[in-house]
Motif scaffolding. Sequence first.
Motif, PDB file in Angstrom:
ATOM      1  N   CYS A 185     -41.364  84.647  73.491  1.00  0.00           N
ATOM      2  CA  CYS A 185     -42.035  84.751  72.190  1.00  0.00           C
ATOM      3  C   CYS A 185     -42.935  85.983  72.220  1.00  0.00           C
ATOM      4  O   CYS A 185     -44.005  85.950  72.844  1.00  0.00           O
ATOM      5  N   ASP A 186     -42.511  87.055  71.576  1.00  0.00           N
ATOM      6  CA  ASP A 186     -43.248  88.320  71.619  1.00  0.00           C
ATOM      7  C   ASP A 186     -44.215  88.400  70.435  1.00  0.00           C
ATOM      8  O   ASP A 186     -43.862  88.851  69.358  1.00  0.00           O
ATOM      9  N   GLU A 187     -45.436  87.964  70.637  1.00  0.00           N
ATOM     10  CA  GLU A 187     -46.463  87.927  69.594  1.00  0.00           C
ATOM     11  C   GLU A 187     -45.918  87.331  68.294  1.00  0.00           C
ATOM     12  O   GLU A 187     -45.961  87.979  67.241  1.00  0.00           O
ATOM     13  N   ARG A 210     -39.488  68.426  71.968  1.00  0.00           N
ATOM     14  CA  ARG A 210     -38.206  67.815  71.620  1.00  0.00           C
ATOM     15  C   ARG A 210     -37.083  68.284  72.533  1.00  0.00           C
ATOM     16  O   ARG A 210     -36.236  67.489  72.953  1.00  0.00           O
ATOM     17  N   PHE A 211     -37.056  69.579  72.852  1.00  0.00           N
ATOM     18  CA  PHE A 211     -35.925  70.137  73.591  1.00  0.00           C
ATOM     19  C   PHE A 211     -36.250  70.496  75.042  1.00  0.00           C
ATOM     20  O   PHE A 211     -35.347  70.860  75.801  1.00  0.00           O
ATOM     21  N   GLY A 212     -37.525  70.463  75.447  1.00  0.00           N
ATOM     22  CA  GLY A 212     -37.888  70.804  76.820  1.00  0.00           C
ATOM     23  C   GLY A 212     -37.751  72.276  77.142  1.00  0.00           C
ATOM     24  O   GLY A 212     -37.575  72.659  78.303  1.00  0.00           O
ATOM     25  N   THR A 213     -37.860  73.125  76.120  1.00  0.00           N
ATOM     26  CA  THR A 213     -37.700  74.571  76.299  1.00  0.00           C
ATOM     27  C   THR A 213     -38.943  75.183  76.942  1.00  0.00           C
ATOM     28  O   THR A 213     -40.066  74.797  76.635  1.00  0.00           O
ATOM     29  N   ALA A 214     -38.744  76.140  77.835  1.00  0.00           N
ATOM     30  CA  ALA A 214     -39.851  76.896  78.417  1.00  0.00           C
ATOM     31  C   ALA A 214     -40.121  78.125  77.549  1.00  0.00           C
ATOM     32  O   ALA A 214     -39.192  78.683  76.942  1.00  0.00           O
ATOM     33  N   TYR A 215     -41.387  78.540  77.474  1.00  0.00           N
ATOM     34  CA  TYR A 215     -41.774  79.722  76.710  1.00  0.00           C
ATOM     35  C   TYR A 215     -42.471  80.739  77.615  1.00  0.00           C
ATOM     36  O   TYR A 215     -43.299  80.366  78.449  1.00  0.00           O
ATOM     37  N   LEU A 216     -42.132  82.017  77.409  1.00  0.00           N
ATOM     38  CA  LEU A 216     -42.998  83.108  77.833  1.00  0.00           C
ATOM     39  C   LEU A 216     -43.674  83.564  76.554  1.00  0.00           C
ATOM     40  O   LEU A 216     -43.035  84.164  75.689  1.00  0.00           O
ATOM     41  N   PHE A 217     -44.955  83.240  76.408  1.00  0.00           N
ATOM     42  CA  PHE A 217     -45.662  83.474  75.148  1.00  0.00           C
ATOM     43  C   PHE A 217     -46.552  84.693  75.294  1.00  0.00           C
ATOM     44  O   PHE A 217     -47.565  84.667  75.995  1.00  0.00           O
ATOM     45  N   ILE A 218     -46.156  85.795  74.643  1.00  0.00           N
ATOM     46  CA  ILE A 218     -46.861  87.068  74.732  1.00  0.00           C
ATOM     47  C   ILE A 218     -47.812  87.200  73.548  1.00  0.00           C
ATOM     48  O   ILE A 218     -47.411  86.969  72.399  1.00  0.00           O
ATOM     49  N   ALA A 219     -49.068  87.548  73.805  1.00  0.00           N
ATOM     50  CA  ALA A 219     -50.048  87.678  72.729  1.00  0.00           C
ATOM     51  C   ALA A 219     -51.208  88.548  73.181  1.00  0.00           C
ATOM     52  O   ALA A 219     -51.399  88.780  74.382  1.00  0.00           O
ATOM     53  N   HIS A 220     -51.976  89.042  72.207  1.00  0.00           N
ATOM     54  CA  HIS A 220     -53.206  89.768  72.549  1.00  0.00           C
ATOM     55  C   HIS A 220     -54.442  88.934  72.224  1.00  0.00           C
ATOM     56  O   HIS A 220     -55.560  89.318  72.571  1.00  0.00           O
ATOM     57  N   ASP A 221     -54.243  87.793  71.574  1.00  0.00           N
ATOM     58  CA  ASP A 221     -55.332  86.932  71.132  1.00  0.00           C
ATOM     59  C   ASP A 221     -55.475  85.745  72.089  1.00  0.00           C
ATOM     60  O   ASP A 221     -54.618  84.859  72.126  1.00  0.00           O
ATOM     61  N   LEU A 222     -56.555  85.730  72.859  1.00  0.00           N
ATOM     62  CA  LEU A 222     -56.752  84.663  73.840  1.00  0.00           C
ATOM     63  C   LEU A 222     -56.936  83.294  73.194  1.00  0.00           C
ATOM     64  O   LEU A 222     -56.575  82.271  73.771  1.00  0.00           O
ATOM     65  N   SER A 223     -57.489  83.259  71.988  1.00  0.00           N
ATOM     66  CA  SER A 223     -57.681  81.970  71.328  1.00  0.00           C
ATOM     67  C   SER A 223     -56.353  81.358  70.911  1.00  0.00           C
ATOM     68  O   SER A 223     -56.199  80.136  70.886  1.00  0.00           O
TER      69      SER A 223
END
Length: 341
Positions: A185-187, A210-223
């Motif tokens: 997930c790119d921002e 629901r699906f047990g999917t793993a995410y690489l969650f890219i963001a600049h917002d720590l909150s």
Amino acid sequence: MAKNHQEALLKVEHLSKEFPAGSGVFGGRFSKNVVSAVSDVSFEIYPGETFGLVGESGCGKSTTGRTIMRLNRPTAGKVFFEGRDVASMNKADLKAMRREMQFIFQDPYASLNPRMTIGEIVSEPMTIHKIGTREERMERVRELLDLVGLNPEHINRYPHEFSGGQRQRVGIARAFSLRPKLIICDEPVSALDVSIQAQVLNLLKELQERFGTAYLFIAHDLSVVQHISDRVAVMYLGKMVELSDWKRLYAQPSHPYTQSLLSAVPVPDPDIQRDRRRIILAGDPPSPINPPSGCRFHTRCPIAQEICSKEAPEFKETSPGHFCACHFSEPFPIKETHIDL
């Protein structure tokens, strides 16, 4: 190191990515410049986990994600997905791998083809991988649209007929069409209104459960990262400077850069917010074409000493599950005496 005795779904080892940046005569010698976008990055992602990757614009977060997916070829290092080296895969292997690893892009306007209907966009991955008949794919698209909170009857509409938040839901439906094991997930919420961001984050969490999917969650917002991540890594100028589970990272940041980022995150309690001290970093991030010697953060760090400009700190485990790259790593390393009030 396995988490809960699980095998890592994705394993990144000493990943680096450089881009050519012209050439010229420097010091009487002709040399070619390179942008060191990602430098010696290592981490693991486990099944069903959300791994947050944060840092300011230009630190190499998106390049890391694209290189993992092999949209960019790595300059050095290894990426293993389910134990297989992504860098050495041929076209057939890459196609099979991308069935299990999908991408949600930052811009919901640019990432959807304006000449394709919503049905064609969401079904495209299934078409490429030759899954089902056309009728079966369209039925699957209707299920996905309903799943992400869109009207299945809008299957023949075009992207321009939807709002930004609705378009990002289309992008999420497309990413889940193959039921992948990992989504980068790119921002995915940075281009959306704040009120819509929470809805999209909640949707991603519901689909993960629901699906047990793993995410690489890219963001600049720590909150934003705080509300969705299990573990969080912080990047600065292409390097990873801190990694921990989100509770410990937010409660006891051990790198001065992480501490400065967290000082900018608003706190809902007005009494606490009024008494907090904001850590303002001096100057701008250095150029990735010519990064500083030693610790790359030393040119802006309030606690930097002579060793910081000479020796790059080792990215090491400072406490169980907590990694940091700082010569003076400790909880809240920037004291109030270091802050220019």
